[in-house]
Design an enzyme around this catalytic site. Structure first.
Site, PDB file in Angstrom:
ATOM      1  N   LYS A   6       0.858  -1.173   0.000  1.00 40.91           N
ATOM      2  CA  LYS A   6       0.000   0.000   0.000  1.00 40.91           C
ATOM      3  C   LYS A   6       0.899   1.228   0.000  1.00 40.91           C
ATOM      4  CE  LYS A   6      -4.032  -2.043   0.432  1.00 40.91           C
ATOM      5  NZ  LYS A   6      -5.027  -1.981  -0.642  1.00 40.91           N
ATOM      6  N   LYS A  19     -13.072  -7.333  -8.078  1.00 43.50           N
ATOM      7  CA  LYS A  19     -13.513  -7.823  -6.773  1.00 43.50           C
ATOM      8  C   LYS A  19     -14.970  -8.190  -6.969  1.00 43.50           C
ATOM      9  CE  LYS A  19     -10.409  -5.151  -3.942  1.00 43.50           C
ATOM     10  NZ  LYS A  19     -10.215  -3.917  -3.183  1.00 43.50           N
TER      11      LYS A  19
HETATM   12  O1  OSB Z   1      -7.760  -2.010  -2.282  1.00 41.56           O
HETATM   13  O2  OSB Z   1      -7.351  -4.081  -2.458  1.00 41.56           O
HETATM   14  C1  OSB Z   1      -7.785  -3.135  -1.794  1.00 41.56           C
HETATM   15  C2  OSB Z   1      -8.755  -4.444   1.675  1.00 41.56           C
HETATM   16  C3  OSB Z   1      -9.897  -3.714   1.921  1.00 41.56           C
HETATM   17  C4  OSB Z   1     -10.311  -2.791   1.001  1.00 41.56           C
HETATM   18  C5  OSB Z   1      -9.578  -2.589  -0.175  1.00 41.56           C
HETATM   19  C6  OSB Z   1      -8.453  -3.325  -0.449  1.00 41.56           C
HETATM   20  C7  OSB Z   1      -8.020  -4.246   0.515  1.00 41.56           C
HETATM   21  C8  OSB Z   1      -6.793  -5.035   0.369  1.00 41.56           C
HETATM   22  C9  OSB Z   1      -6.721  -6.357   1.074  1.00 41.56           C
HETATM   23  O3  OSB Z   1      -5.824  -4.647  -0.225  1.00 41.56           O
HETATM   24  C10 OSB Z   1      -6.640  -7.463   0.136  1.00 41.56           C
HETATM   25  C11 OSB Z   1      -7.094  -8.757   0.779  1.00 41.56           C
HETATM   26  O4  OSB Z   1      -8.306  -8.913   1.034  1.00 41.56           O
HETATM   27  O5  OSB Z   1      -6.250  -9.613   1.018  1.00 41.56           O
HETATM   28 MG    MG Z   2      -7.038  -2.027  -4.331  1.00 43.84          MG
END
Ligand code: OSB
Ligand code: MG
Length: 370
Positions: free
Chosen positions: A165, A265
């Protein structure tokens, strides 16, 4: 197929450590488990993997709760349907609220699989026996050294794709430090919409130096145009996450070449039917995809694993084991990772054991239809 009961469980699950991203901080991961019962007593489970507040998209676990209770339950309860697709079509009359819709749709598929005796993998059209997964998403940390330690841990587990991140101020120095130690690891970054084109274009151009597989969602969700301007000026692939909400935003992104990769997603785009529709559109336009995560429990992860087995899901998925993130878990890891891969279940029904005692222990609010 006839649904006669809808139950919702809102859970609060403590994380092992806070998950910090460009959109904020999560200490307790809320989620909403959907339990449907049909007229013959079959029970199906789904999950609305939203967050505790509308900080990732417009939804939260509470909005999912209300939308399902007040608007989706009346569309499914005590009505006879032949196919899940016929029910889900009616969800289009409710605008947005994709995570709520996906949670209900998942549970419907679980029941339909049991009723038809056909595996979910087959119903979804999965083609892969195993799927490749990436390392845990590494949240924003106080220093680059802490990030290096986390990367060491992930690599020692045999997980080769590292996702970091980033946000303004936590980017270039971090990448310099990581590339100094690991010049060759497969690395990608996720900005969670924390940059802006005018202020950060020069900085984002510098990201081309680091051999990143992709930069995920640098700008806000509703600016596909700015992503297109950026993609024309950098070699690194832009990957859209938050901006891809539905079929139309996907076709906009394709038309103006806003990205080279899309993160699907299934929750964010509203379920299985939409995942297949969007994936087919990407496939036709030679845009690769991969399955992102929303810190689901293994109920939501199970659907993500199944959908990652579709053709064109060609980058490692964000499906690391639930116990890596969670202190509180509702069931024990049902999807072992071997050599960075998960075997795609090919059985009838979801096949995740729901521990009812654990489920009720973490339930902070519940709903049951009359
Ligand atoms: O942007 O991918 C994202 C978790 C919550 C909301 C957004 C994100 C994420 C993650 C976690 O990056 C990824 C996972 O679930 O392992
Ligand atoms: Mg993302």
């Amino acid at each position: 197929m006839e649904i006669v009961k809808v139950k919702l469980y809102k859970l609060g699950l403590k994380l092992i450590s806070p998950f910090i991203t460009g959109f904020g901080r999560i200490d307790v991961k809320e989620t909403l488990i959907v339990e449907l019962t049909d007229a013959e007593g079959r029970v199906g489970y789904g999950e609305c993997a939203s967050l505790h507040a509308p900080i990732f998209n417009e939804e939260s676990v509470d909005t999912c709760f209300i939308v399902i209770k007040n608007y989706l339950t009346p569309l499914i309860l005590n009505k006879k349907y032949d196919k899940v697709e016929d029910i889900v079509e009616n969800f289009d009359e409710i605008v947005g609220n994709n995570i709520a819709k996906a949670g209900v749709e998942f549970a419907l598929w679980d029941i339909y699989s049991q009723l038809s005796g056909i595996s979910l993998k087959k119903l979804f059209g999965g083609t892969k026996k195993k799927i490749q997964i990436g390392a845990n998403s590494i949240g924003i940390q106080d220093t680059p050294e802490i990030v290096l330690n986390k990367i060491d841990q992930e690599l020692s587990k045999g997980l080769e794709r590292i996702k970091l991140k980033i946000k303004p101020g936590n980017d270039i120095r971090l990448l310099d430090t990581i590339r100094a130690r690991y010049p060759n690891i497969t690395l990608m970054v996720d900005a969670n919409a924390s940059y802006n084109l005018n202020a950060h274009i020069d900085l984002l151009k510098k990201m081309d130096r680091y051999g990143l597989v992709m930069i995920e969602q640098p700008f806000k969700a509703n600016t596909i145009v700015d992503h297109s301007i950026l993609q024309k000026q950098i070699k690194t692939a832009v990957c859209l996450d938050e901006s891809i909400k539905d079929v139309l935003s996907t076709s906009d992104a394709i038309k103006i070449k806003a990205c080279k990769i899309v993160n699907i997603k299934p929750a964010r785009i509203g379920g299985v039917v939409k995942t297949k529709e969007i994936n087919n559109m990407l496939l036709k336009n030679s845009i690769k995809t991969w399955c992102g995560g929303m810190l689901e429990t293994s109920i939501g992860r199970a659907y993500n694993i199944l959908l990652s087995s579709l053709n064109n899901f060609d980058y490692p998925a964000d499906i690391s084991p639930v116990d890596h993130y969670f202190q509180d878990i509702v069931n024990y890891e049902p999807f072992p990772i071997i050599d960075g891969q998960i075997v795609v279940p090919d059985r009838v029904g979801l096949g995740v054991d729901i521990d009812k005692d654990l489920l009720s222990r973490y339930t902070v609010e519940a709903y049951m239809s009359e």
